[in-house]
Design an enzyme around this catalytic site. Structure first.
Site, PDB file in Angstrom:
ATOM      1  N   GLU A   1      45.042  52.172  12.717  1.00  0.00           N
ATOM      2  CA  GLU A   1      45.778  53.161  13.534  1.00  0.00           C
ATOM      3  C   GLU A   1      45.294  54.583  13.238  1.00  0.00           C
ATOM      4  OE1 GLU A   1      49.991  52.642  14.017  1.00  0.00           O
ATOM      5  OE2 GLU A   1      49.805  50.465  14.163  1.00  0.00           O
TER       6      GLU A   1
HETATM    7  C1  LIG Z   1      43.262  44.614   9.211  1.00  0.00           C
HETATM    8  C2  LIG Z   1      42.742  45.429  10.348  1.00  0.00           C
HETATM    9  C3  LIG Z   1      43.430  45.462  11.544  1.00  0.00           C
HETATM   10  C4  LIG Z   1      42.918  46.196  12.620  1.00  0.00           C
HETATM   11  N1  LIG Z   1      43.546  46.145  13.838  1.00  0.00           N
HETATM   12  C5  LIG Z   1      42.935  46.701  14.920  1.00  0.00           C
HETATM   13  C6  LIG Z   1      43.444  46.489  16.244  1.00  0.00           C
HETATM   14  O1  LIG Z   1      44.468  45.831  16.434  1.00  0.00           O
HETATM   15  N2  LIG Z   1      42.750  47.011  17.305  1.00  0.00           N
HETATM   16  C7  LIG Z   1      41.620  47.751  17.128  1.00  0.00           C
HETATM   17  O2  LIG Z   1      41.043  48.196  18.123  1.00  0.00           O
HETATM   18  N3  LIG Z   1      41.126  47.991  15.881  1.00  0.00           N
HETATM   19  C8  LIG Z   1      41.751  47.469  14.790  1.00  0.00           C
HETATM   20  N4  LIG Z   1      41.235  47.666  13.531  1.00  0.00           N
HETATM   21  C9  LIG Z   1      40.088  48.550  13.366  1.00  0.00           C
HETATM   22  C10 LIG Z   1      40.469  49.846  12.669  1.00  0.00           C
HETATM   23  O3  LIG Z   1      41.165  50.668  13.550  1.00  0.00           O
HETATM   24  C11 LIG Z   1      39.149  50.442  12.158  1.00  0.00           C
HETATM   25  O4  LIG Z   1      38.838  49.730  10.975  1.00  0.00           O
HETATM   26  C12 LIG Z   1      39.219  51.914  11.902  1.00  0.00           C
HETATM   27  O5  LIG Z   1      39.300  52.583  13.116  1.00  0.00           O
HETATM   28  C13 LIG Z   1      38.012  52.419  11.136  1.00  0.00           C
HETATM   29  O6  LIG Z   1      36.832  51.985  11.737  1.00  0.00           O
HETATM   30  P1  LIG Z   1      35.724  51.244  10.853  1.00  0.00           P
HETATM   31  O7  LIG Z   1      36.405  50.279   9.964  1.00  0.00           O
HETATM   32  O8  LIG Z   1      34.688  50.740  11.762  1.00  0.00           O
HETATM   33  O9  LIG Z   1      35.153  52.378   9.920  1.00  0.00           O
HETATM   34  P2  LIG Z   1      33.914  53.342  10.249  1.00  0.00           P
HETATM   35  O10 LIG Z   1      34.154  54.072  11.514  1.00  0.00           O
HETATM   36  O11 LIG Z   1      32.659  52.573  10.107  1.00  0.00           O
HETATM   37  O12 LIG Z   1      34.029  54.379   9.060  1.00  0.00           O
HETATM   38  C14 LIG Z   1      33.681  54.081   7.705  1.00  0.00           C
HETATM   39  C15 LIG Z   1      34.278  55.173   6.840  1.00  0.00           C
HETATM   40  O13 LIG Z   1      33.782  56.449   7.252  1.00  0.00           O
HETATM   41  C16 LIG Z   1      34.847  57.312   7.617  1.00  0.00           C
HETATM   42  N5  LIG Z   1      34.427  58.134   8.732  1.00  0.00           N
HETATM   43  C17 LIG Z   1      34.046  57.741   9.962  1.00  0.00           C
HETATM   44  N6  LIG Z   1      33.733  58.785  10.721  1.00  0.00           N
HETATM   45  C18 LIG Z   1      33.909  59.884   9.956  1.00  0.00           C
HETATM   46  C19 LIG Z   1      33.730  61.283  10.166  1.00  0.00           C
HETATM   47  N7  LIG Z   1      33.343  61.790  11.333  1.00  0.00           N
HETATM   48  N8  LIG Z   1      34.012  62.119   9.155  1.00  0.00           N
HETATM   49  C20 LIG Z   1      34.430  61.650   7.967  1.00  0.00           C
HETATM   50  N9  LIG Z   1      34.606  60.353   7.707  1.00  0.00           N
HETATM   51  C21 LIG Z   1      34.349  59.477   8.681  1.00  0.00           C
HETATM   52  C22 LIG Z   1      35.984  56.381   7.981  1.00  0.00           C
HETATM   53  O14 LIG Z   1      37.247  56.994   7.885  1.00  0.00           O
HETATM   54  C23 LIG Z   1      35.797  55.281   6.962  1.00  0.00           C
HETATM   55  O15 LIG Z   1      36.333  55.677   5.744  1.00  0.00           O
HETATM   56  C24 LIG Z   1      41.739  46.946  12.450  1.00  0.00           C
HETATM   57  C25 LIG Z   1      41.057  46.923  11.229  1.00  0.00           C
HETATM   58  C26 LIG Z   1      41.534  46.162  10.188  1.00  0.00           C
HETATM   59  C27 LIG Z   1      40.740  46.103   8.920  1.00  0.00           C
END
Ligand SMILES: Cc1cc2nc3c(=O)[nH]c(=O)nc-3n(C[C@H](O)[C@H](O)[C@H](O)COP(=O)(O)OP(=O)(O)OC[C@H]3O[C@@H](n4cnc5c(N)ncnc54)[C@H](O)[C@@H]3O)c2cc1C
Length: 663
Positions: free
Chosen positions: A429
Site C-alpha cells: 500500500e
Molecule cells: C505480501 C504482499 C502483498 C502485496 N499486495 C499487493 C496487491 O494486492 N496489489 C498490488 O498491486 N501489489 C501488491 N504488492 C506489491 C507492493 O505494493 C510492492 O511490493 C510495493 O509497491 C513495492 O514494490 P517492489 O516490491 O517492486 O519494490 P521496488 O519498487 O523494486 O523497490 C525496491 C526498494 O526500493 C525503494 N524505492 C523504489 N523507488 C524508489 C525511489 N524513487 N526512491 C527511493 N527508494 C525507492 C522501495 O521503497 C523499496 O524499498 C504486494 C506485495 C507484497 C510483498
C-alpha cells in the site's frame, strides 16, 4: 574503453535519463493537482500550524447501536472462532472464518447501505479494523485488500451507477475482490506498466494480456481490478475482471515471511475479453483511479497497527509485572520501564492518528491524501519498532512461537508472529520510501508552483528570467512572515500543560517551511535527488502531525470529562517531549549529516568496489543479471513457447493413446 563501448555507455545513460523523465512525467500526470479541501499537513509544510483543522473534529466514539452491535459480534467472532495460531501454521484461511466474516457483513463495511453494505462511517471502519489488527494481520489484509483497494473502492469513487449496482452488492455479500497494479518488472514506479488492454476491432471490449504479481486475495477472488495500458494511446485503464473468465489464470501462490494465509498470487491474463463497460473511470484515467484509490484506501493500516500496538501494551503490562528477575518484576528495571513507556505512549499516538485520520476522511471540506499517507507511514514504522521492543521485553518467550509456548504449558502469546505479520506494512500500500516521496512532492508543491521555472533544469534562461517577478512578489511576503510571526502565534493556553507543545509545533512548522525554502534555494533542481534532505523534511512533518493529533486527542478526553483524561494528558505530555527531541535532531541533521559520503559509499557498492568484503563466504549462485526481473515481453514470449510445446505434445499424446487402444 573502445569507441563502441563509449557510445554504448552514452546510449544507455541517455535511455536511463529518458526513463527517469518518463517516470516523472507519468507520476506528475497521475497526481491529483487540485486540492478538494483543507489539509493540515500541506499547511504544516508552508509554515501554517492549523490546529483549528484538528479542533473542528469531534473525535467522538462511534455510538450508533447498529455499529456497536457489529463491533460486539466481530469481537466475539475473533475471540471464539478465529485461531490465529492455526491460521499461521496451516497457511490457510479456514472456510468457516471467511463464511463467518461474510455473514457478519465484514466484506461490506465500506460499501454504502443502498448497495447492500453496512455503510459504516470511516471512524467506524477504523474501530473495526483496529479490533481485527489486535488479532490477525491475515484477516486485516483479506478485508482491506477487498474493500479498501479492491473492486468496491474504485467503483465507489469513480464507477457509474450501473457499475455500482452490478458490483457493490456482490462484493458486500462476500464475493472477494483483489487489486492488481504490480508486475514483475514494475513495482513502486508504475510508469512502465506493461500489461496491455487493447481495444478489439469491433470496439466492444478490451483484450487483456500480461501478468500481475503479488495480488493479495488473488487466489480466492471472484473479481479483480486490473491496471493495464492501451497500446494505441499508451494510457492506462482500470478494468474489473471476473476471475473465472477464459484466459485468467493463477500461475502461482506466493508465500511470505509472515501473513502465512495471505491468498496472494501471480495472475496471468491471456487474451481475456473485458467488456468496455467494465472500465472504471474515463479512458486513460486508470493510473489516476489506482493512485486515488490507494490515497483514500490507506486507512486500514493505521487502524490495524493501532490495534496491534494495544496488544503489545497489554502483553508488556502483564508480563513485566509477572516476570521477576534479580528480585523484582522486569518492568521495574529502568531500561525495561523506559521501553514500556515508549510502547505505551506510542500506542496512544497511533490510536490518535488512526482516529484523527478516520474522522478527517468523512469531512467534505478536507483533502486527506497527505494525512492518510502520513498516518500509514508513521503508524506502520512505529508499529514495527513496537513489535521489536515488545519482543525484547518478553525475552526468549518473545522469540518462541505461540504453539511451542503452549506445548510446554505456557500462555500462547506469539509476539514473533505479530512481528512477522507486521513487517510487510512498510512495503505494501505504498512503501515507506514512496510515502516519503509522495509527501515530499506535495510539501514542495507551493514552491514549485511559484518558483518551478527557476529550478526547472529544462527551462530556458528567458523562461527563468520571466518567472522572477512572480517569485520575488511571493517570497518578499512569504519568507519574512515565516520569521516574524511571534505575535501571531496562538498561546494554546486552553491546552494547559500541553499548550507549550503546540506552541513548539507551531514554531517548528514555520521553521520547517523556512528550511524547505532554504533547501530549494541551495540545491535548486538538484533538490529532487536530495532524498536524505527531503526525507528528513517529511519526517519532521510527520512528527508534527503525530504530536498535534495526540495532544488534540488527549484534550478531547479531558473536555469530555473522561475518567482516563489525566492519564491521557500525561501520556501525551511524555510523547510530545520525546517527539520534540526527535524533531530537534532532525532539524540539526538537515544540514549536519553524512549524506554525500553515504551516497558515495552506496554507489561504490553498486560499482563493485567493495566485493573484497564478500571474501570468506561462498557466493550466491546468481549474478546481478540473474536478479533482473523478466520483462513482460519475455514473460509473454515464454508463455507462447509453452503453448506451442503443449500443442505439439498433444497430437503425440493422442497418437500414443490411439496406439494403446488399438493394442
Ligand atoms: C505480501 C504482499 C502483498 C502485496 N499486495 C499487493 C496487491 O494486492 N496489489 C498490488 O498491486 N501489489 C501488491 N504488492 C506489491 C507492493 O505494493 C510492492 O511490493 C510495493 O509497491 C513495492 O514494490 P517492489 O516490491 O517492486 O519494490 P521496488 O519498487 O523494486 O523497490 C525496491 C526498494 O526500493 C525503494 N524505492 C523504489 N523507488 C524508489 C525511489 N524513487 N526512491 C527511493 N527508494 C525507492 C522501495 O521503497 C523499496 O524499498 C504486494 C506485495 C507484497 C510483498
Amino acid at each position: 574503453m573502445s569507441a563502441h563501448s563509449v557510445t554504448l555507455a552514452a546510449t544507455k545513460s541517455e535511455t536511463r535519463m529518458a526513463d527517469v523523465q518518463e517516470a516523472r512525467r507519468v507520476a506528475e500526470e497521475a497526481r491529483e493537482k487540485v486540492w478538494s479541501g483543507d489539509s493540515f499537513m500541506k499547511d504544516v509544510f508552508l509554515g501554517n500550524f492549523r490546529m483549528d483543522l484538528l479542533e473542528r473534529l469531534s473525535l467522538d466514539e462511534p455510538d450508533r447501536p447498529e455499529f456497536l452491535e457489529f463491533h460486539r459480534k466481530l469481537a466475539d467472532f475473533l475471540q471464539n472462532e478465529v485461531d490465529s495460531v492455526q491460521i499461521d501454521a496451516t497457511g490457510e484461511y479456514p472456510p468457516e472464518v471467511i463464511r463467518g466474516l461474510a455473514e457478519l457483513g465484514a466484506f461490506g463495511m465500506k460499501i454504502p447501505k443502498e448497495y447492500g453494505g453496512l455503510g459504516f462511517t470511516h471512524p467506524e471502519y477504523v474501530r473495526a479494523m483496529e479490533l481485527v489488527g489486535a488479532y490477525d494481520g491475515n484477516i486485516v489484509a483479506l478485508l482491506s485488500a477487498h474493500q479498501a483497494i479492491g473492486v468496491p473502492q474504485p467503483v465507489r469513487l469513480f464507477g457509474t451507477e450501473e457499475q455500482k449496482k452490478r458490483f457493490l452488492p456482490r462484493c458486500a455479500k462476500g464475493a472477494i475482490s483483489a487489486f492488481a497494479l504490480t508486475e514483475p518488472a514494475v513495482g513502486s514506479d508504475p510508469a512502465r506498466l506493461a500489461t496491455t488492454a487493447e481495444l478489439s476491432k469491433d470496439g466492444k471490449h478490451y483484450i487483456l494480456n500480461g501478468q500481475k504479481l503479488w495480488c493479495t486475495n488473488g487466489t480466492l477472488a471472484e473479481l479483480i481490478v486490473v491496471m493495464a495500458r492501451n497500446p494505441a494511446t499508451k494510457r492506462i485503464n482500470c478494468l474489473v475482471v471476473e476471475m473465472d473468465w477464459p484466459g485468467v489464470t493463477v500461475d502461482h501462490r506466493c508465500h511470505f515471511m509472515g501473513l502465512k494465509a495471505l491468498a496472494n498470487g501471480v495472475i496471468s491474463f491471456d487474451n481475456v475479453k473485458v467488456p468496455l463497460n467494465n472500465r472504471i473511470g474515463k479512458d486513460g484515467d486508470g493510473l489516476k483511479v489506482a493512485l486515488v484509490t490507494l490515497n483514500t484506501g490507506r486507512l486500514s493500516l493505521p487502524a490495524a497497527t493501532s490495534g496491534s500496538a494495544k496488544r503489545y501494551v497489554e502483553v508488556v503490562r502483564k508480563w513485566s509485572n509477572a516476570r521477576v528477575q534479580w528480585g523484582i518484576p522486569v518492568g521495574k528495571h529502568e531500561v525495561i520501564a523506559h521501553k514500556n513507556a515508549y510502547i505505551l505512549s506510542s500506542a496512544f499516538a497511533m490510536e490518535s492518528l488512526a482516529y484523527v485520520v478516520g474522522e478527517l476522511a468523512d469531512r467534505k471540506d478536507t483533502d486527506i491524501r497527505l494525512e492518510a499517507a502520513a498516518a500509514k507511514e508513521w503508524n506502520t514504522v512505529r508499529g514495527w519498532k513496537l513489535s521489536d521492543e515488545t519482543l525484547q521485553v518478553r525475552g526468549g518467550r518473545g522469540y518462541e512461537t505461540a504453539a511451542s509456548l503452549k506445548a510446554r504449558g505456557e500462555p500462547a502469546i506469539g509476539i514473533e508472529r505479530l512481528m512477522r505479520d507486521s513487517r510487510i506494512n512498510l512495503i505494501f500500500e505504498g512503501s515507506s520510501e514512496i510515502m516519503h516521496l509522495f509527501i515530499a512532492r506535495e510539501a514542495v508543491d507551493k514552491h514549485l508552483s511559484v518558483a518551478g521555472d527557476l529550478v526547472d533544469p529544462n527551462a530556458s534562461i528567458g523562461k527563468r528570467l520571466a518567472a522572477l517577478p512572480k517569485i520575488i512578489a511571493f517570497y518578499a511576503w512569504w519568507y519574512p512572515t515565516r520569521w516574524l510571526r511571534w505575535s501571531l502565534w496562538p498561546s494554546f493556553a486552553r491546552y494547559g500543560k500541553l499548550g507549550k507543545h503546540l506552541r513548539y509545533a507551531s514554531r517548528a512548522s514555520a521553521r520547517l517551511a523556512r528550511q524547505t525554502f532554504h533547501g530549494m534555494a541551495r540545491f535548486g533542481p538538484g533538490l529532487e535527488r536530495r532524498q536524505g534532505f527531503l526525507f528528513r523534511i517529511v519526517d519532521i512533518g510527520l512528527e508534527i502531525f503525530a504530536l498535534a493529533a495526540t495532544v488534540r486527542h488527549a484534550r478531547k478526553l479531558q473536555q469530555d470529562g473522561n475518567e482516563a483524561a489525566a492519564q491521557a494528558v500525561d501520556l501525551a505530555d511524555f510523547f510530545a517531549r520525546q517527539t520534540r527531541r526527535r524533531i530537534d535532531d532532525l532539524f540539526h541533521e538537515l544540514w549536519h549529516n553524512d549524506d554525500a559520503r553515504a551516497t558515495r559509499v552506496g554507489l561504490d557498492l553498486l560499482a563493485g568496489k567493495h566485493t573484497w568484503l564478500e571474501r570468506g563466504i561462498t557466493p550466491l549462485p546468481y549474478s546481478t543479471e540473474d536478479l533482473r526481473p523478466k520483462t513482460m515481453d519475455e514473460i509473454l514470449s515464454e508463455r507462447e513457447q509453452r503453448k506451442k510445446e503443449a500443442a505439439s505434445e498433444q497430437p503425440a499424446a493422442a497418437d500414443e493413446l490411439h496406439i494403446a487402444q488399438s493394442r
